[in-house]
Scaffold this motif. Structure first.
Motif, mmCIF file in Angstrom:
data_model
loop_
_atom_site.group_PDB
_atom_site.id
_atom_site.type_symbol
_atom_site.label_atom_id
_atom_site.label_comp_id
_atom_site.label_asym_id
_atom_site.label_seq_id
_atom_site.Cartn_x
_atom_site.Cartn_y
_atom_site.Cartn_z
ATOM 1 N N VAL A 123 0.847 -1.207 0.000
ATOM 2 C CA VAL A 123 0.000 0.000 0.000
ATOM 3 C C VAL A 123 0.881 1.254 0.000
ATOM 4 N N PRO A 124 1.622 1.492 -1.067
ATOM 5 C CA PRO A 124 2.563 2.631 -1.075
ATOM 6 C C PRO A 124 1.890 3.980 -0.900
ATOM 7 N N GLU A 125 0.615 4.061 -1.212
ATOM 8 C CA GLU A 125 -0.079 5.345 -1.094
ATOM 9 C C GLU A 125 -0.185 5.814 0.351
ATOM 10 N N ARG A 126 0.054 4.932 1.302
ATOM 11 C CA ARG A 126 -0.053 5.321 2.705
ATOM 12 C C ARG A 126 1.282 5.754 3.333
ATOM 13 N N LEU A 127 2.356 5.651 2.598
ATOM 14 C CA LEU A 127 3.652 6.027 3.158
ATOM 15 C C LEU A 127 3.665 7.471 3.648
ATOM 16 N N SER A 128 3.022 8.343 2.911
ATOM 17 C CA SER A 128 3.054 9.770 3.261
ATOM 18 C C SER A 128 2.282 10.074 4.542
ATOM 19 N N GLU A 129 1.440 9.160 4.989
ATOM 20 C CA GLU A 129 0.682 9.372 6.226
ATOM 21 C C GLU A 129 1.528 9.186 7.472
ATOM 22 N N ALA A 130 2.591 8.385 7.358
ATOM 23 C CA ALA A 130 3.301 7.910 8.543
ATOM 24 C C ALA A 130 4.298 8.925 9.082
ATOM 25 N N VAL A 131 4.428 8.922 10.388
ATOM 26 C CA VAL A 131 5.469 9.679 11.087
ATOM 27 C C VAL A 131 6.411 8.672 11.726
ATOM 28 N N TYR A 132 7.710 8.890 11.533
ATOM 29 C CA TYR A 132 8.713 7.999 12.107
ATOM 30 C C TYR A 132 8.753 8.206 13.614
ATOM 31 N N GLY A 133 8.612 7.113 14.360
ATOM 32 C CA GLY A 133 8.364 7.213 15.792
ATOM 33 C C GLY A 133 9.562 7.188 16.710
ATOM 34 N N LEU A 134 10.675 7.779 16.301
ATOM 35 C CA LEU A 134 11.783 7.954 17.239
ATOM 36 C C LEU A 134 11.493 9.246 18.000
ATOM 37 N N VAL A 135 10.890 9.093 19.173
ATOM 38 C CA VAL A 135 10.276 10.218 19.869
ATOM 39 C C VAL A 135 11.255 11.356 20.105
ATOM 40 N N GLU A 136 12.472 11.044 20.492
ATOM 41 C CA GLU A 136 13.449 12.073 20.838
ATOM 42 C C GLU A 136 13.785 12.991 19.674
ATOM 43 N N LEU A 137 13.542 12.528 18.446
ATOM 44 C CA LEU A 137 13.854 13.338 17.260
ATOM 45 C C LEU A 137 12.615 13.782 16.491
ATOM 46 N N HIS A 138 11.436 13.221 16.816
ATOM 47 C CA HIS A 138 10.215 13.537 16.056
ATOM 48 C C HIS A 138 9.039 13.852 16.982
ATOM 49 N N ARG A 139 9.330 14.355 18.136
ATOM 50 C CA ARG A 139 8.286 14.552 19.152
ATOM 51 C C ARG A 139 7.144 15.429 18.649
ATOM 52 N N GLU A 140 7.451 16.543 18.042
ATOM 53 C CA GLU A 140 6.399 17.472 17.617
ATOM 54 C C GLU A 140 5.529 16.877 16.508
ATOM 55 N N GLU A 141 6.150 16.158 15.572
ATOM 56 C CA GLU A 141 5.378 15.545 14.485
ATOM 57 C C GLU A 141 4.417 14.479 14.997
ATOM 58 N N LEU A 142 4.790 13.840 16.098
ATOM 59 C CA LEU A 142 3.979 12.746 16.628
ATOM 60 C C LEU A 142 2.707 13.228 17.326
ATOM 61 N N ARG A 143 2.644 14.480 17.663
ATOM 62 C CA ARG A 143 1.515 14.964 18.460
ATOM 63 C C ARG A 143 0.182 14.853 17.737
ATOM 64 N N ASP A 144 0.190 14.838 16.406
ATOM 65 C CA ASP A 144 -1.076 14.697 15.674
ATOM 66 C C ASP A 144 -0.998 13.591 14.621
ATOM 67 N N ALA A 145 -0.120 12.618 14.848
ATOM 68 C CA ALA A 145 0.044 11.512 13.892
ATOM 69 C C ALA A 145 -0.995 10.429 14.146
ATOM 70 N N ASP A 146 -1.627 9.949 13.086
ATOM 71 C CA ASP A 146 -2.580 8.852 13.200
ATOM 72 C C ASP A 146 -2.004 7.525 12.706
ATOM 73 N N LEU A 147 -0.831 7.584 12.059
ATOM 74 C CA LEU A 147 -0.103 6.387 11.669
ATOM 75 C C LEU A 147 1.352 6.606 12.048
ATOM 76 N N VAL A 148 1.822 5.807 12.997
ATOM 77 C CA VAL A 148 3.182 5.949 13.501
ATOM 78 C C VAL A 148 3.989 4.719 13.129
ATOM 79 N N ALA A 149 5.136 4.948 12.511
ATOM 80 C CA ALA A 149 6.054 3.871 12.160
ATOM 81 C C ALA A 149 7.085 3.753 13.271
ATOM 82 N N VAL A 150 6.916 2.775 14.127
ATOM 83 C CA VAL A 150 7.823 2.592 15.263
ATOM 84 C C VAL A 150 9.172 2.097 14.734
#
Length: 350
Positions: A123-150
């Motif tokens: 499902v390549p069309e969903r790649l753009s939805e994801a936020v990379y979940g390394l919290v220490e480097l992506h904390r702000e992006e994660l605050r409204d992410a509905d798909l998190v790539a751990v």
């Protein structure tokens, strides 16, 4: 903030990372376990599949039914193999479910990189939805992410050790070498000769040297921080323990005046306020035993000689900060909870 429990379903809940998620969800003050979903184990008693939950979690392992999950849970953790996870995640997202995916399926920004290492993406069309979940480097992006790539376990340990140095331009981007050692639980619950006790208990072996799938994931994060392409030499090793990763990274200073003490200072600045990361004093080296069973990361820096190679080290528990604990940490940020909620347990020492 949320006042009522957040109902969580764990898809792929019968493997090691899934079982770890169950343990962490049960101990979280704001989470409620909605169900454990499996494939081959569907219909079996939870206590039979996961004996550690006997007398704690009752009922049966449920089959994967995205409509039922969307009705009974507020979030889903997916702990499935790559490709299989992508399809499950997409089905859940179609129903508006918030998903924390522990596979590699949504970690890469570049579809070509994913497909070079993992094959065709379902499902390549969903790649753009994801936020990379390394919290220490992506904390702000994660605050409204509905798909998190751990993130993966090796990338978590390696990136956290190297990020302060790359972020501050302290090291050369060429010649970065990462030597990482992992316990056998990183291979999953399936049986293989490599992880069979008589073949793993008395030796240490390198595997997939220079060709491990976590290499490009580390490169992606370091390149993002550097603003330029970064390539590394990554060699993982299997060591005779159940849990833990020790990553030892070798880099060359950009300036001959760089010291280990300076590396410690910039790392402490970057990770200030983190409930998970501890940057050790100079002269102390991370030990996997100090973080075993916890969501802690111990980072240390040393130098071979004045002006010489910088050695960046990191120790994590591969099943907690390297997988399930990190997923919980992402959830905490996403739902406005205390970032360390449910993750305050100290290491299992000794």
């Amino acid at each position: 903030m949320t006042s009522k429990p957040i109902r969580a379903t764990i898809v792929g809940g019968t493997g090691y990372t899934g079982a770890e998620l169950v343990r962490l969800v049960l101990g979280h003050p704001s989470l409620e376990l909605a169900s454990i979903v499996g494939n081959a184990s569907a219909g079996k008693p939870v206590a039979e599949v996961l004996p550690s939950l006997r007398g704690v979690v009752h009922g049966q392992v449920q089959p994967f039914d995205p409509a039922a999950i969307a009705e009974q849970a507020d979030v889903a953790f997916c702990a499935l193999p790559h490709a299989a996870s992508a399809k499950a995640v997409s089905a859940l997202r179609q129903r508006g479910q918030k998903v924390f995916d522990l596979s590699a399926d949504f970690r890469f920004e570049d579809l070509a990189v994913y497909e070079a290492w993992y094959g065709e993406h379902p499902v390549p069309e969903r790649l753009s939805e994801a936020v990379y979940g390394l919290v220490e480097l992506h904390r702000e992006e994660l605050r409204d992410a509905d798909l998190v790539a751990v993130p993966g376990c090796y990338p978590t340990a390696s990136t956290l050790a190297l990020a302060p140095l790359v972020n501050n331009g302290l090291i050369q981007l060429d010649g970065i070498a990462v030597d990482a050692k992992s316990g056998v639980s990183g291979a999953g619950r399936g049986v293989s000769g490599a992880t069979h006790f008589p073949e793993s208990a008395e030796g240490v072996r390198a595997y997939k040297a220079g060709s491990h799938r976590h290499g490009p994931e580390i490169e992606q994060e370091l390149s993002r921080l550097a603003g330029a392409p970064v390539r590394i030499a990554f060699v993982p090793h299997l060591v005779p323990m159940t849990r833990g990763i020790l990553a030892t990274c070798y880099v060359q200073p950009a300036n001959p005046n760089l010291t280990a003490a300076r590396c410690i200072d910039v790392a402490r600045e970057l990770y200030q306020g983190s409930p998970s990361v501890l940057v050790l004093e100079e002269g102390l080296h991370p030990d996997t035993l100090w973080v075993r069973g916890s969501n802690r990361v111990h980072i240390g820096y040393a130098q071979a000689r004045p002006g010489g190679t910088i050695i960046a080290m990191s120790a994590i528990d591969n099943l907690v900060k390297g997988a399930s604990g990190q997923a919980i940490q992402c959830l905490n940020v996403r739902f406005g909870l205390d970032e360390g909620a449910g993750l305050q347990a100290t290491a299992l020492w000794p």
